[in-house]
Scaffold this motif. Structure first.
Motif, short mmCIF file in Angstrom:
data_model
loop_
_atom_site.label_atom_id
_atom_site.label_comp_id
_atom_site.label_asym_id
_atom_site.label_seq_id
_atom_site.Cartn_x
_atom_site.Cartn_y
_atom_site.Cartn_z
N ILE A 64 -8.59 -3.78 13.76
CA ILE A 64 -8.19 -2.33 14.02
C ILE A 64 -6.76 -2.00 14.23
CG2 ILE A 64 -8.65 -0.43 15.41
CD1 ILE A 64 -11.41 -1.63 15.97
N THR A 65 -6.55 -1.14 13.48
CA THR A 65 -5.19 -0.30 13.08
C THR A 65 -4.75 -0.05 14.69
OG1 THR A 65 -4.22 -1.14 11.46
CG2 THR A 65 -2.52 -0.21 12.73
N LEU A 66 -3.69 -0.08 15.54
CA LEU A 66 -3.97 0.51 17.04
C LEU A 66 -2.95 1.63 16.60
CD1 LEU A 66 -4.01 -1.85 19.35
CD2 LEU A 66 -6.08 -0.80 19.04
N PRO A 67 -3.41 3.09 17.23
CA PRO A 67 -2.49 4.17 17.38
C PRO A 67 -0.87 4.66 18.10
CG PRO A 67 -4.63 4.99 18.52
CD PRO A 67 -4.37 3.67 17.44
N ASP A 68 -1.30 3.93 18.66
CA ASP A 68 0.29 2.97 19.39
C ASP A 68 0.73 1.89 19.47
OD1 ASP A 68 1.51 5.60 19.52
OD2 ASP A 68 0.01 6.44 21.09
N ARG A 69 1.47 1.29 20.43
CA ARG A 69 1.88 0.32 20.51
C ARG A 69 0.94 -0.56 22.06
NH1 ARG A 69 4.81 -2.55 16.82
NH2 ARG A 69 5.64 -4.01 18.46
N VAL A 70 1.05 -1.62 22.02
CA VAL A 70 -0.07 -1.85 23.46
C VAL A 70 0.81 -3.31 23.95
CG1 VAL A 70 -1.78 -1.31 22.44
CG2 VAL A 70 -2.03 -3.63 21.98
N ASP A 71 0.45 -2.71 24.93
CA ASP A 71 1.52 -4.86 25.54
C ASP A 71 0.55 -5.74 25.23
OD1 ASP A 71 2.46 -6.42 27.13
OD2 ASP A 71 2.97 -5.22 28.90
N GLU A 72 0.48 -6.42 24.24
CA GLU A 72 -0.62 -7.72 24.19
C GLU A 72 -0.41 -8.63 25.36
OE1 GLU A 72 3.14 -8.73 21.86
OE2 GLU A 72 1.85 -7.06 22.43
N SER A 73 0.78 -8.76 25.95
CA SER A 73 0.42 -9.91 27.35
C SER A 73 -0.19 -9.35 28.45
CB SER A 73 1.77 -9.67 28.00
OG SER A 73 2.59 -8.50 28.74
N ARG A 74 -0.97 -7.96 28.54
CA ARG A 74 -1.91 -7.45 29.55
C ARG A 74 -2.75 -7.45 28.90
NH1 ARG A 74 1.93 -3.13 31.82
NH2 ARG A 74 -0.09 -2.04 31.32
N ALA A 77 -10.32 -8.44 28.60
CA ALA A 77 -11.22 -8.67 28.25
C ALA A 77 -12.88 -8.90 28.47
CB ALA A 77 -11.72 -9.11 26.39
N ARG A 78 -13.98 -7.92 28.69
CA ARG A 78 -14.98 -8.39 29.56
C ARG A 78 -16.74 -8.00 28.37
NH1 ARG A 78 -16.52 -5.43 34.34
NH2 ARG A 78 -17.68 -7.17 34.16
N PHE A 79 -17.22 -9.56 28.14
CA PHE A 79 -18.01 -9.40 27.78
C PHE A 79 -19.14 -8.57 29.03
CE2 PHE A 79 -21.90 -11.18 25.06
CZ PHE A 79 -21.16 -10.43 23.31
N VAL A 80 -20.19 -8.13 28.85
CA VAL A 80 -21.11 -7.97 29.62
C VAL A 80 -22.87 -7.00 28.86
CG1 VAL A 80 -22.28 -6.92 32.05
CG2 VAL A 80 -20.01 -7.59 31.45
N ASP A 81 -24.10 -7.83 29.23
CA ASP A 81 -24.85 -7.56 28.20
C ASP A 81 -25.33 -7.23 27.15
OD1 ASP A 81 -26.49 -7.88 30.75
OD2 ASP A 81 -25.84 -6.31 31.70
N GLY A 82 -24.25 -8.70 26.48
CA GLY A 82 -24.30 -7.66 24.91
C GLY A 82 -23.14 -6.82 24.69
N VAL A 83 -21.62 -6.52 24.99
CA VAL A 83 -21.24 -5.05 25.21
C VAL A 83 -19.56 -5.99 25.85
CG1 VAL A 83 -20.26 -2.75 25.34
CG2 VAL A 83 -22.47 -3.28 25.43
N LEU A 84 -18.91 -6.19 24.78
CA LEU A 84 -17.43 -6.93 24.59
C LEU A 84 -16.48 -4.92 24.88
CD1 LEU A 84 -15.72 -8.46 24.47
CD2 LEU A 84 -15.40 -8.22 21.87
N THR A 85 -16.16 -5.28 26.35
CA THR A 85 -14.88 -3.96 26.17
C THR A 85 -13.46 -4.84 26.57
OG1 THR A 85 -16.64 -2.86 27.34
CG2 THR A 85 -14.77 -2.69 27.78
N VAL A 86 -12.31 -4.19 25.59
CA VAL A 86 -11.62 -4.80 25.68
C VAL A 86 -10.22 -3.53 26.63
CG1 VAL A 86 -9.35 -5.53 24.35
CG2 VAL A 86 -12.26 -5.86 23.66
N HIS A 87 -9.34 -3.78 27.37
CA HIS A 87 -8.75 -3.29 28.16
C HIS A 87 -7.33 -3.38 27.15
CE1 HIS A 87 -10.76 -1.43 30.99
NE2 HIS A 87 -11.56 -1.90 30.75
N LEU A 88 -6.48 -1.84 26.68
CA LEU A 88 -5.67 -2.20 26.25
C LEU A 88 -3.94 -1.55 26.33
CD1 LEU A 88 -6.91 -1.77 22.33
CD2 LEU A 88 -6.34 -4.54 22.85
#
Length: 114
Positions: A64-74, A77-88
């Motif tokens: 996925i191409t992100l709409p704005d730049r993110v700080d990849e060093s920060r 990600a969490r994986f709970v009950d089959g759902v992956l949540t990534v904070h960017l």
């Protein structure tokens, strides 16, 4: 997968039923996120025995191409009950900046243009 903004960060949510966190590879750059993985067939079930199969089996990859730049060093990600949540978190320079708009009245002298 879903991607949405909360102001200071983007959140990517991916539903990955039947997968373990170790089956998923996550990479992030300042402007893309890539998920890769492999969904394995249950042992002992032959391809020809399936009568209906709605879930893809095998290797997969999504970028996925992100709409704005993110700080990849920060990125986290969490994986709970089959759902992956990534904070960017957005990169410092990518945050919107408020610009004050001023007006000049007709009585004020204008600066000469060069």
């Amino acid at each position: 997968m879903n991607l949405y903004s909360t102001g200071d960060e983007f959140i990517l949510s991916a539903q990955l039923p039947g997968m373990d966190p170790g089956d998923v590879e996550l990479t992030a750059t300042s402007d893309t996120v890539t998920l890769r993985g492999e969904r394995k067939r249950p042992e002992g079930v032959q391809d020809e025995s399936y009568r209906r199969q709605e879930r893809f089996m095998g290797r997969w990859s999504r970028t996925i191409t992100l709409p704005d730049r993110v700080d990849e060093s920060r990125v986290s990600a969490r994986f709970v009950d089959g759902v992956l949540t990534v904070h960017l978190p957005r990169a410092g320079g990518a945050k919107p900046r408020h610009i004050a708009v001023t007006s000049q009245t007709a009585a004020e002298p204008r600066e000469p243009r060069s």
